[in-house]
Every structure is written in structure tokens, then in C-alpha cells.
Design an enzyme around this catalytic site. Sequence first.
Site, PDB file in Angstrom:
ATOM      1  N   THR A 181      39.118 -58.016  98.676  1.00  0.00           N
ATOM      2  CA  THR A 181      39.992 -58.002  99.804  1.00  0.00           C
ATOM      3  C   THR A 181      40.641 -56.547  99.694  1.00  0.00           C
ATOM      4  OG1 THR A 181      41.796 -59.289  98.774  1.00  0.00           O
ATOM      5  CG2 THR A 181      39.991 -60.382 100.152  1.00  0.00           C
ATOM      6  N   ASP A 209      47.049 -69.492  94.140  1.00  0.00           N
ATOM      7  CA  ASP A 209      46.995 -70.363  95.132  1.00  0.00           C
ATOM      8  C   ASP A 209      47.278 -69.964  96.543  1.00  0.00           C
ATOM      9  OD1 ASP A 209      47.156 -72.274  93.136  1.00  0.00           O
ATOM     10  OD2 ASP A 209      49.312 -72.498  92.818  1.00  0.00           O
ATOM     11  N   GLY A 210      47.790 -68.715  96.572  1.00  0.00           N
ATOM     12  CA  GLY A 210      48.124 -67.854  97.897  1.00  0.00           C
ATOM     13  C   GLY A 210      46.587 -67.530  98.320  1.00  0.00           C
TER      14      GLY A 210
HETATM   15  C1  LIG Z   1      63.831 -73.718  81.068  1.00  0.00           C
HETATM   16  C2  LIG Z   1      62.401 -73.791  81.204  1.00  0.00           C
HETATM   17  C3  LIG Z   1      62.095 -74.459  82.655  1.00  0.00           C
HETATM   18  C4  LIG Z   1      60.608 -74.489  82.907  1.00  0.00           C
HETATM   19  C5  LIG Z   1      60.433 -75.132  84.095  1.00  0.00           C
HETATM   20  C6  LIG Z   1      59.024 -75.063  84.906  1.00  0.00           C
HETATM   21  C7  LIG Z   1      58.752 -75.794  85.965  1.00  0.00           C
HETATM   22  C8  LIG Z   1      57.576 -75.419  86.503  1.00  0.00           C
HETATM   23  C9  LIG Z   1      57.028 -76.257  87.549  1.00  0.00           C
HETATM   24  C10 LIG Z   1      55.960 -75.281  88.319  1.00  0.00           C
HETATM   25  C11 LIG Z   1      55.449 -75.987  89.601  1.00  0.00           C
HETATM   26  C12 LIG Z   1      54.494 -75.111  90.076  1.00  0.00           C
HETATM   27  C13 LIG Z   1      54.197 -75.371  91.622  1.00  0.00           C
HETATM   28  C14 LIG Z   1      53.210 -74.394  91.850  1.00  0.00           C
HETATM   29  C15 LIG Z   1      53.196 -73.598  93.000  1.00  0.00           C
HETATM   30  C16 LIG Z   1      52.099 -72.553  93.324  1.00  0.00           C
HETATM   31  O1  LIG Z   1      51.214 -73.066  94.262  1.00  0.00           O
HETATM   32  C17 LIG Z   1      52.905 -71.294  93.580  1.00  0.00           C
HETATM   33  C18 LIG Z   1      51.870 -70.264  93.943  1.00  0.00           C
HETATM   34  O2  LIG Z   1      51.160 -69.853  92.939  1.00  0.00           O
HETATM   35  P1  LIG Z   1      50.155 -68.548  92.598  1.00  0.00           P
HETATM   36  O3  LIG Z   1      51.201 -67.682  92.160  1.00  0.00           O
HETATM   37  O4  LIG Z   1      49.272 -68.740  91.842  1.00  0.00           O
HETATM   38  O5  LIG Z   1      49.718 -68.065  93.970  1.00  0.00           O
HETATM   39  N1  LIG Z   1      53.722 -70.849  92.343  1.00  0.00           N
HETATM   40  C19 LIG Z   1      54.879 -70.767  92.581  1.00  0.00           C
HETATM   41  O6  LIG Z   1      55.782 -70.762  93.575  1.00  0.00           O
HETATM   42  C20 LIG Z   1      55.700 -70.535  91.425  1.00  0.00           C
HETATM   43  C21 LIG Z   1      56.800 -71.414  90.699  1.00  0.00           C
HETATM   44  C22 LIG Z   1      57.296 -70.881  89.342  1.00  0.00           C
HETATM   45  C23 LIG Z   1      58.578 -71.464  89.018  1.00  0.00           C
HETATM   46  C24 LIG Z   1      58.829 -71.091  87.716  1.00  0.00           C
HETATM   47  C25 LIG Z   1      60.342 -71.262  87.647  1.00  0.00           C
HETATM   48  C26 LIG Z   1      60.866 -70.892  86.247  1.00  0.00           C
HETATM   49  C27 LIG Z   1      62.093 -71.477  85.956  1.00  0.00           C
HETATM   50  C28 LIG Z   1      62.865 -70.865  84.854  1.00  0.00           C
HETATM   51  C29 LIG Z   1      64.127 -71.379  84.711  1.00  0.00           C
HETATM   52  C30 LIG Z   1      64.762 -71.032  83.521  1.00  0.00           C
HETATM   53  C31 LIG Z   1      66.228 -71.359  83.306  1.00  0.00           C
HETATM   54  C32 LIG Z   1      66.631 -70.785  81.988  1.00  0.00           C
HETATM   55  C33 LIG Z   1      68.170 -70.617  82.010  1.00  0.00           C
HETATM   56  C34 LIG Z   1      68.735 -70.139  80.591  1.00  0.00           C
HETATM   57  N1  LIG Z   2      43.825 -56.892  98.790  1.00  0.00           N
HETATM   58  C1  LIG Z   2      44.844 -57.557  98.869  1.00  0.00           C
HETATM   59  N2  LIG Z   2      46.069 -56.778  98.935  1.00  0.00           N
HETATM   60  C2  LIG Z   2      47.386 -57.273  98.865  1.00  0.00           C
HETATM   61  N3  LIG Z   2      47.690 -58.676  99.033  1.00  0.00           N
HETATM   62  C3  LIG Z   2      46.465 -59.311  99.172  1.00  0.00           C
HETATM   63  C4  LIG Z   2      45.124 -59.075  98.926  1.00  0.00           C
HETATM   64  N4  LIG Z   2      44.210 -60.032  98.980  1.00  0.00           N
HETATM   65  C5  LIG Z   2      45.268 -61.099  99.211  1.00  0.00           C
HETATM   66  N5  LIG Z   2      46.459 -60.702  99.140  1.00  0.00           N
HETATM   67  C6  LIG Z   2      47.618 -61.639  99.121  1.00  0.00           C
HETATM   68  O1  LIG Z   2      48.134 -61.649  97.994  1.00  0.00           O
HETATM   69  C7  LIG Z   2      49.151 -62.591  97.956  1.00  0.00           C
HETATM   70  C8  LIG Z   2      48.965 -63.438  96.264  1.00  0.00           C
HETATM   71  O2  LIG Z   2      47.643 -63.825  96.114  1.00  0.00           O
HETATM   72  P1  LIG Z   2      47.449 -64.854  94.864  1.00  0.00           P
HETATM   73  O3  LIG Z   2      45.971 -64.704  94.763  1.00  0.00           O
HETATM   74  O4  LIG Z   2      48.151 -66.037  95.263  1.00  0.00           O
HETATM   75  O5  LIG Z   2      48.251 -64.302  93.660  1.00  0.00           O
HETATM   76  P2  LIG Z   2      49.286 -64.552  92.999  1.00  0.00           P
HETATM   77  O6  LIG Z   2      48.949 -65.732  92.279  1.00  0.00           O
HETATM   78  O7  LIG Z   2      49.587 -63.564  92.063  1.00  0.00           O
HETATM   79  O8  LIG Z   2      50.495 -64.938  93.842  1.00  0.00           O
HETATM   80  C9  LIG Z   2      48.637 -63.760  98.967  1.00  0.00           C
HETATM   81  O9  LIG Z   2      49.440 -63.651  99.918  1.00  0.00           O
HETATM   82  C10 LIG Z   2      47.504 -63.155  99.332  1.00  0.00           C
HETATM   83  O10 LIG Z   2      47.295 -63.392 100.733  1.00  0.00           O
HETATM   84 CA   LIG Z   3      50.825 -66.520  95.370  1.00  0.00          CA
END
Ligand SMILES: CCCCCCCCCCCCC/C=C/[C@@H](O)[C@H](COP(=O)(O)O)NC(=O)CCCCCCCCCCCCCCC
Ligand SMILES: Nc1ncnc2c1ncn2[C@@H]1O[C@H](COP(=O)(O)OP(=O)(O)O)[C@@H](O)[C@H]1O
Ligand SMILES: [Ca+2]
Length: 547
Positions: A181, A209-210
Site C-alpha cells: 500500500t 488490526d487497522g
Molecule cells: C501496568 C501495565 C498495564 C498493562 C495493561 C495492558 C492492558 C492491555 C489491554 C490491551 C487491549 C488491546 C486491545 C486491542 C486493540 C487493537 O485493536 C488496537 C489496534 O491494534 P494495532 O496497533 O495492531 O492496529 N490496539 C490498541 O488500541 C492499543 C492499545 C494498547 C494499550 C496499551 C496500554 C498500556 C497501558 C500502560 C499503563 C501503564 C501505567 C503505568 C503507571 C506507572
Molecule cells: N502505505 C500506507 N501509508 C500510511 N498508512 C497506511 C498505509 N497502509 C495502511 N495504512 C494505515 O496505517 C494504519 C495503521 O496500520 P496497522 O496495520 O494497523 O499498523 P499498526 O498496528 O502499527 O497500527 C491504518 O490506519 C492503515 O489504514
Molecule cells: Ca492500528
Amino acid sequence: MEKQPRLLCSQLSVGGRVCDVTLSSSFLSWREVVDSSKKRTAANVYGPLKAAGSHCVPVCEIIAIQETEEDCPSTNVGKWQKVPQNPAGSNQHAFTVSYVERTLKHRWRCSEVTLHCPDRKLCLQWVQAIREQLALLTIRPKRLLVYINPHGGKQRGKRIYEQKVAPIFSRASITTDVIVTERANHARDHLKTEADLKKYDGVVCVGGDGMFSEIMHGLISRTQCDSGVDQSCADETLIPCGLRIGIIPAGSTDCICYATVGCNDPVTSALHIVVGDSQPLDVCSVHQNNAFLRYSVSLLGYGFYGDVLMDSERKRWMGPARYDISGVKTFLSHRYYEGTISFLPADGSVGTPRDKIQCRSGCNICQLPSADKAVYKVEDKNKDVWQVIRGKFLAINAACMSCACPRSPKGLSPSAHLADGTADLILVRKCSRLDFLRHLLRHTNKNDQFDHPFVEVYRVRQFRFTPRYQETDSELDLREAEGSSSKHFFTQICREHQACSCAPTHSSWNCDGEILPHGAIQVSVQGEQKWSKNIPMGNSSSEVVQS
Ligand SMILES: CCCCCCCCCCCCC/C=C/[C@@H](O)[C@H](COP(=O)(O)O)NC(=O)CCCCCCCCCCCCCCC
Ligand SMILES: Nc1ncnc2c1ncn2[C@@H]1O[C@H](COP(=O)(O)OP(=O)(O)O)[C@@H](O)[C@H]1O
Ligand SMILES: [Ca+2]
């Protein structure tokens, strides 16, 4: 193991040992021939002979078979090396079978075995017999359309695909068209308007996941467009799309891959794709006042996870670590949000978020046909009654799946299953920083993250959220009737002067890692959707929430 009629049985040589090799419609097995004249000593009963043992590979886990010529494959998939010829010439005819080997932590590897035949005719007979069995596995994809996000995660998508995945697809004789892409939504738009989908058996997403979300939205839109269905019309029943989506993890969280496969390993995912595995997923549709906004398959989070995402988008250059930095920052800011949540509870028969039937790779509940998914037989009188909760919340999360990921191997909601038509709604009320930290920490250990007085969790079919600043006058009047009249006057002023310091703060939604700026939303979990662990069978519909 049920006895299967043998299709072929010969004595062949494996690694210099003579083996009885058998092919049935379900298994390929080989067992070393034990010389019965040898004395049965402890060493040969429990030692080398037992170690040599017997091997059995399900036919559905055979990746490929090929005649082994002078050049034969090394153990590293994709690399080829010369092997010395047998000087006696008796074992020159051989074939190599590549197959799935299960290793620790749900990981799969591609293993291979070379079987030497006494003559070419027998060798060809074996190769043909195994090929015939593989040809019967019609669920396996032959042509795939691959989209790579080169900027996902640690920006390794292209390398991961070329080095780890492409050699496996080529070994399995899968042909591919690969698109790297060039911008966000490139894959979505290409799927929506250009791609000749009839040419393919599935779409592969290399990213996080995006990226999965982009491809899912593209496929759903394209299918509706081709069938003349207006996707934005919330009352329309959507047409199922016939293509499956495979996920090669190359993103930052990769929770859709981790929660369905059990790990975020590209080779494991490639092998699941090759054998044609599929796993249906629940899909939530998100609307605002009858206008369609997005679909979600993993996390919908307002407050904490919305704020973490919003902050982390500015730090994309950091890669996956951005979530930890923004996580700490958001944790310290300790913002809470006021609003009203209404939800329609799921039928009690689908279990509860706090039962101990955790969802892991190969989960028994997720593998049941949808009609049999009920874990208890319960007549639930409350299931059609909307419940309303008002309050101040640090986080409002809805999880359609466990959301297990490397940061939290059991996930946000460990007992949320993959295609039971429900989501788990988790409400974290305003509490102290220390209590919130305790709750977060429990996502990383064995303790129950829901076992706090400030956390509530419900299994729901639909829910709505209205932040306080978007509540209508009648809703506010209702709410204020519960409070004092001076408070009512104060609120009115604040609503009219959003910029003043006492104006209610508002968050945005984290929808599978993409920012959804709308505050008030209505969410509906669709019936069983055929999104797979690697190659889902497409099928989707959307509807408006009705109260
Ligand atoms: C103190 C350590 C606490 C660790 C808590 C971990 C909780 C993790 C729950 C994760 C749920 C993830 C749900 C997934 C969502 C994803 O779809 C989505 C997109 O994924 P992609 O990047 O592959 O496109 N990912 C997310 O939205 C990322 C969520 C990550 C959240 C990380 C939060 C870290 C919190 C750290 C708090 C630390 C407090 C420390 C104070 C001294
Ligand atoms: N070539 C590209 N350049 C910039 N952004 C892109 C490209 N291809 C996909 N994306 C966008 O990048 C974002 C993050 O993608 P993702 O695969 O979920 O990575 P990450 O897990 O690091 O967030 C999504 O919103 C997606 O639509
Ligand atoms: Ca993402």
C-alpha cells in the site's frame, strides 16, 4: 484414531532407516521396522528404537509434496541445496513431504521428511497418491490477493512477507498478487472499486488490526455495491461476501491475530492460511443516529483506550512502544468522562464474562456451530429489557473477542468468545489512580480484572453511549431531576460555554485501533460473521439499534 482403509503401504527408507509407510485418506504415517530377531534389551525398547518411534501426519496438514531430484530442499523453507547422491543408486528415487509441526505456545512450523523408494515407479505412485488426497482438500486457497502495509508496527511488513510467508505460499503452490500500500485506505479503496475479486479465493492482510479493519471495510462495501445495497442505510440487510481474510501479523498490537490463532507469528499464520483454516468472528456495527460509522471486531474503547490511541497517533514513529508511552501519559492524566450507557443484555445461555471458560486458541465454544453455542440452558426474562447506567467512567470498553495480545495474553475480556453474537461491555468507574493501576495490572497476571468494586462487566447484544455533553435536554432534565436545581443551572451554563474550564471533557472512541471522533454511538453485535482466524468466509449485515 479411527481405522482408515489404507490407500498405499510400502517399506521406504527415512533418514537411512527402513520404515513401514502408510497412506490413508486421513493420515500419512511412517514407523521404523523393528528387527524382531534383535534381542529386546532395555536400551532398544526404551532407548533409540522408541525415540525413532512412529510418525503420523494428518493429510489436511500436509503443505506440499514433491519428487526429490538431485537438488532437494533443505530444512529452511525456500532455500535449496545440493545433496550427495547415494553411490549404490538404490535410494535415488525419493519424495519430500512438507507438513505442519505444532510447537510450543500455539506456534506452527513447516517440517519436512524425505522418503526414499527402491524404484522410480513406486516413487511416482506415492507422489501421485498423496497429490490426489491433497486435491480433495477443496477448502484450501489457490489464488490470494495480498495487501502489505509497509508502515505497520515496526515497519517490517514487506520483509516479513517476503522472507517468511511468500516461500510457504510458493511451496504450497498458491499464486499471489501482492500490493504494497502507498497510503492509508489504499487497500480499502482498491477492494471497493478496482480489484477483480472473482480471481481470488481469499485476501491476505499483512499488518495490524487497522489494516485488517481496512480490508474488512473494503470487502463489505464492495459486496454491497456489487449487489446494489446501500450500506449507509442502517435498515438494509447486508449481502454476505464470499472471500475470506487471512492475517499475517505485522502491526503494533495484532490482537485480532493473537486472539484467534493464539500467537502473533507470521509463519504460523501463513500455515493456517495454506491449510484453509477458518474461524468466524463477531462484527459490531457502529452507528450515530442511523448513520453508519464503522465496523469493529476487537476493541471499542472510550475514555482510557480512546485517549491512549489519540495520543499515540502522534508518536507513530516510535512503533509499538508508542502505546506504552501514551499509556503511561494517559494513566497519569487520570481523566474521567460522564455519560449514559444503555444496553441490551445477551441471553444468559451464552455464559457470562466472568465465567471461567476462557477463550484460547482452539477454544471449544468458538468451534461449535452457532446453534450449539449456548453453554447453559437458561430462560432469561431480562434479555429484551434495556438497562441504563449513568456515571463517571475512566473507561468504557466493548470487546467482541478476548483482545488477547502480547501485552495481555489473556486479554481485556478473557471469556469473550469469537462468534457468539455478543460483546462484553466493561465499565470502569471513576476510582483512584492506585485502584486503576491495580485493575490494569490484572490484565497481565492471573488475577481477575473484573473483581473490583469500581468495575462492572456485562455480556451484551447492543449498547448505546451518550456522553453527558451530547445528552438531549429531556435526558438532562431527567438526570438533573435526580440532582439539585442549582446543579441544573450550573450544567446549563457549562453546556453553553464548552470552552470554560468546568466544561465536561470528552474523549473519542478507539475502534480496532482507529480513531472514531464521534462521542454518542449505537453499537449492535451482528449475528455470526464468517471472519476467520486466518481466512474468514465473508458474510455480514448491519442494523440500527432499536430501543
Ligand atoms: C501496568 C501495565 C498495564 C498493562 C495493561 C495492558 C492492558 C492491555 C489491554 C490491551 C487491549 C488491546 C486491545 C486491542 C486493540 C487493537 O485493536 C488496537 C489496534 O491494534 P494495532 O496497533 O495492531 O492496529 N490496539 C490498541 O488500541 C492499543 C492499545 C494498547 C494499550 C496499551 C496500554 C498500556 C497501558 C500502560 C499503563 C501503564 C501505567 C503505568 C503507571 C506507572
Ligand atoms: N502505505 C500506507 N501509508 C500510511 N498508512 C497506511 C498505509 N497502509 C495502511 N495504512 C494505515 O496505517 C494504519 C495503521 O496500520 P496497522 O496495520 O494497523 O499498523 P499498526 O498496528 O502499527 O497500527 C491504518 O490506519 C492503515 O489504514
Ligand atoms: Ca492500528
